[in-house]
Enzyme design. Structure first.
Site, mmCIF file in Angstrom:
data_model
loop_
_atom_site.group_PDB
_atom_site.id
_atom_site.type_symbol
_atom_site.label_atom_id
_atom_site.label_comp_id
_atom_site.label_asym_id
_atom_site.label_seq_id
_atom_site.Cartn_x
_atom_site.Cartn_y
_atom_site.Cartn_z
ATOM 1 N N LYS A 165 14.979 -33.095 -32.220
ATOM 2 C CA LYS A 165 13.695 -33.408 -31.577
ATOM 3 C C LYS A 165 12.755 -34.084 -32.581
ATOM 4 O O LYS A 165 12.146 -35.107 -32.290
ATOM 5 C CB LYS A 165 13.040 -32.132 -31.078
ATOM 6 C CG LYS A 165 11.555 -32.272 -30.732
ATOM 7 C CD LYS A 165 10.930 -30.994 -30.221
ATOM 8 C CE LYS A 165 10.426 -30.089 -31.306
ATOM 9 N NZ LYS A 165 9.080 -30.426 -31.825
ATOM 10 N N CYS A 204 -2.856 -25.506 -32.093
ATOM 11 C CA CYS A 204 -1.913 -24.770 -31.251
ATOM 12 C C CYS A 204 -1.715 -23.380 -31.873
ATOM 13 O O CYS A 204 -2.326 -23.033 -32.874
ATOM 14 C CB CYS A 204 -0.594 -25.503 -31.145
ATOM 15 S SG CYS A 204 0.110 -25.813 -32.742
HETATM 16 N N1 EPU Z 1 -1.386 -30.752 -43.481
HETATM 17 C C1 EPU Z 1 -2.593 -31.071 -44.108
HETATM 18 N N2 EPU Z 1 -3.155 -32.301 -43.843
HETATM 19 C C2 EPU Z 1 -2.549 -33.212 -43.012
HETATM 20 C C3 EPU Z 1 -1.322 -32.871 -42.392
HETATM 21 C C4 EPU Z 1 -0.757 -31.633 -42.655
HETATM 22 O O1 EPU Z 1 -3.148 -30.285 -44.872
HETATM 23 O O2 EPU Z 1 -3.100 -34.328 -42.842
HETATM 24 C C5 EPU Z 1 -0.773 -29.435 -43.756
HETATM 25 C C6 EPU Z 1 -0.553 -28.602 -42.498
HETATM 26 O O3 EPU Z 1 -1.717 -27.847 -42.180
HETATM 27 C C7 EPU Z 1 0.605 -27.712 -42.903
HETATM 28 C C8 EPU Z 1 1.423 -28.591 -43.842
HETATM 29 O O4 EPU Z 1 0.548 -29.644 -44.255
HETATM 30 O O5 EPU Z 1 0.119 -26.604 -43.623
HETATM 31 C C9 EPU Z 1 2.658 -29.220 -43.210
HETATM 32 O O6 EPU Z 1 2.249 -29.827 -42.008
HETATM 33 P P1 EPU Z 1 3.008 -31.110 -41.454
HETATM 34 O O7 EPU Z 1 2.022 -32.224 -41.356
HETATM 35 O O8 EPU Z 1 4.270 -31.318 -42.180
HETATM 36 O O9 EPU Z 1 3.376 -30.646 -39.971
HETATM 37 P P2 EPU Z 1 3.537 -31.655 -38.779
HETATM 38 O O10 EPU Z 1 3.944 -32.965 -39.275
HETATM 39 O O11 EPU Z 1 2.336 -31.553 -37.901
HETATM 40 C C10 EPU Z 1 6.078 -31.278 -38.349
HETATM 41 C C11 EPU Z 1 6.977 -30.796 -37.216
HETATM 42 C C12 EPU Z 1 6.749 -29.317 -36.982
HETATM 43 C C13 EPU Z 1 7.068 -28.567 -38.279
HETATM 44 C C14 EPU Z 1 6.223 -29.131 -39.435
HETATM 45 C C15 EPU Z 1 6.600 -28.510 -40.772
HETATM 46 C C16 EPU Z 1 7.256 -32.783 -35.866
HETATM 47 C C17 EPU Z 1 6.976 -33.500 -34.577
HETATM 48 N N3 EPU Z 1 6.699 -31.544 -35.994
HETATM 49 O O12 EPU Z 1 4.767 -30.991 -37.957
HETATM 50 O O13 EPU Z 1 7.639 -28.936 -35.945
HETATM 51 O O14 EPU Z 1 6.756 -27.191 -38.133
HETATM 52 O O15 EPU Z 1 6.418 -30.558 -39.539
HETATM 53 O O16 EPU Z 1 7.945 -28.767 -41.037
HETATM 54 O O17 EPU Z 1 7.953 -33.271 -36.732
HETATM 55 C C18 EPU Z 1 8.384 -27.506 -34.203
HETATM 56 O O18 EPU Z 1 9.336 -28.318 -34.060
HETATM 57 O O19 EPU Z 1 8.296 -26.398 -33.635
HETATM 58 C C19 EPU Z 1 7.265 -27.920 -35.092
HETATM 59 C C20 EPU Z 1 6.054 -27.375 -35.046
#
Ligand code: EPU
Length: 428
Positions: A22, A117
């Site tokens: 996904k 969320c």
């Molecule tokens: N973060 C920041 N600033 C930002 C972005 C993120 O501080 O601008 C922090 C977040 O708060 C978190 C950490 O960095 O503490 C990692 O967040 P990340 O941005 O990697 O999460 P994401 O990209 O929003 C993706 C996956 C998630 C998965 C996370 C961590 C997708 C579509 N979603 O989310 O998947 O948990 O990476 O691996 O790729 C799931 O599939 O259930 C899911 C939530």
């Protein structure tokens, strides 16, 4: 509202194939915005978030159609829209992945701030800083991120946040840098397999990228990208979830069509807990004959145990011997599943970004409610292990990120079925 009914206490046995990833499919679908021709994606899972992303792209002038062989072909039919639909991106954070490619290809992007969320706050400061480093003018305006640029310029971009790299932040910056003028170096980049797979699609489209799968990714910008074909990697999170079902029910499950090294951290933990783990090519077998030993687990960026498997590991350790601790270093408040697991008889305390687990001899079926995608999976695993019947409400959360999980579990002997919620809401 859909529900799962599970009659637990049955050891699961058998072999099951995992679907496409996904979290690789979603940024790849967004990357189709960059292409001057059709993008053909194979092994795209048929699940809620993919259908939502299809609608987001349709609103941006792209048509996505499933072919007879199951492949998803995405093509731009109207290159003029620059504003993504608020209700759709609010429903699914991954919709935010259109920001980078939309800006790079059309010079302007207006994307709603992604909703928070149950797993905690979802900042986007690293996404914004990364695109600004490439020369974009980025501002927040009435709940939208509004970005504009002439041609982006290559730059040094640092994406390491307080809790490690950002996965979709790396996807956004990488998908923009490929059309920027000159060289971009992304440090603190996400090394997740899904981002490496996105990079392989971009290279197939004509991008020039080195360092995929490492914290330092280098991009030489090009003027245009063509359409391409790509087969998406298997979903390591689904694979881990299915293998954890063997540990939860003291059964033996083989997942087929996986990339074992993408599961290494989880397999190490299962082995440490006393499971028998066998790897043969693209197949992994986990057998659990005795009660699990306790573990200390920390969910970390890749190659650590994924945050997306943390809830499922917590559920399995609820029945282990002794005291276990599961910490989530990526999303410290990702513990909404603890209260629901305790309704099934688990003994878990959520404190300071960790689940402190006292193993119990048995779980007992109850009515529980899903709060988010991976919490739903945790409740399924607990329901499979619990004696008696478990009803899991709001299973729509699970359908966002798993393709036919109930069917796959039934093929392994699980007594699980889906129903729409009865009109009269059940007590408790
Ligand atoms: N973060 C920041 N600033 C930002 C972005 C993120 O501080 O601008 C922090 C977040 O708060 C978190 C950490 O960095 O503490 C990692 O967040 P990340 O941005 O990697 O999460 P994401 O990209 O929003 C993706 C996956 C998630 C998965 C996370 C961590 C997708 C579509 N979603 O989310 O998947 O948990 O990476 O691996 O790729 C799931 O599939 O259930 C899911 C939530």
């Amino acid at each position: 509202m859909a529900q799962f009914l599970i009659s637990g206490g049955v050891a699961l046995h058998g072999t099951v194939a995992v679907s496409g990833a996904k979290n690789a499919a979603l940024p790849m679908m967004a990357a189709a915005l960059l292409a001057d021709g059709p993008v053909r994606l194979e092994n795209v899972p048929d699940l809620g978030d993919v259908r939502t992303m299809t609608l987001v792209l349709k609103g941006l002038g792209l048509e996505a159609s499933r072919q007879a062989d199951g492949a998803l072909v995405i093509e731009t039919v109207d290159p003029s829209p620059v504003r993504a639909a608020c209700d759709l991106v609010g429903r699914m954070r991954a919709g935010f992945c259109v920001l980078g490619p939309l800006l790079a290809r059309r010079g302007r992007a207006e994307v709603p701030l992604p909703g928070g969320c149950a797993i905690g706050e979802r900042p986007i400061d690293l996404h914004v800083a990364g695109l600004a480093a490439l020369g974009a003018e980025v501002r927040i305006d009435q709940g939208y991120v509004v970005a504009r640029a002439g041609r982006l310029r290559g730059a040094e971009v640092r994406l390491l946040g307080p809790r490690g790299p950002t996965v979709t932040g790396t996807a956004n910056v990488l998908s923009a840098a490929v059309l920027a003028e000159g060289e971009t170096t992304i440090t603190g980049a996400a090394a997740e397999p899904e981002i490496a797979d996105l990079g392989r699609l971009l290279v197939a489209m004509g991008a020039r990228i080195d360092g995929l799968g490492t914290p330092v990714i280098r991009v030489q910008g090009v003027r245009r990208l063509a359409g391409a074909s790509h087969r998406i990697i298997p979903d390591r999170i689904e694979g881990a979830t299915l293998l954890l079902a063997a540990a939860a029910t003291q059964g033996e499950i083989t997942v087929a069509g996986v990339v074992p090294q993408d599961l290494a951290a989880v397999l190490e933990k299962l082995s440490a807990a006393g499971c028998d783990v066998q790897v043969e090519g693209d197949r992994v077998t986990v057998a659990a004959r005795d009660r699990l030993r306790p573990l200390e687990v920390a969910a970390l960026p890749f190659p650590g145990v994924p945050s997306d498997v943390q809830a499922q590991v917590t559920a399995v350790l609820a029945l282990a011997q002794g005291h276990s601790t599961v910490r989530d270093c990526v999303f410290p408040s990702r513990f909404a599943h603890v209260a629901e697991l305790n309704r099934l008889g688990a003994c878990i305390e959520h404190r300071d970004g960790a689940a402190l687990i006292t193993g119990v001899d048995r779980l007992t079926g109850a009515v529980v409610t899903a709060t988010d995608l991976r919490a739903s999976a945790a409740l399924v695993l607990a329901g499979l292990a619990a004696a008696g019947q478990t009803v899991i409400r709001a299973i729509e959360h699970l359908d966002r990120g798993y393709e036919r999980l109930d069917e796959k579990l039934r093929s392994l002997g699980a007594r699980i079925k889906r129903r729409s919620s009865p009109t009269a809401s059940r007590p408790g």
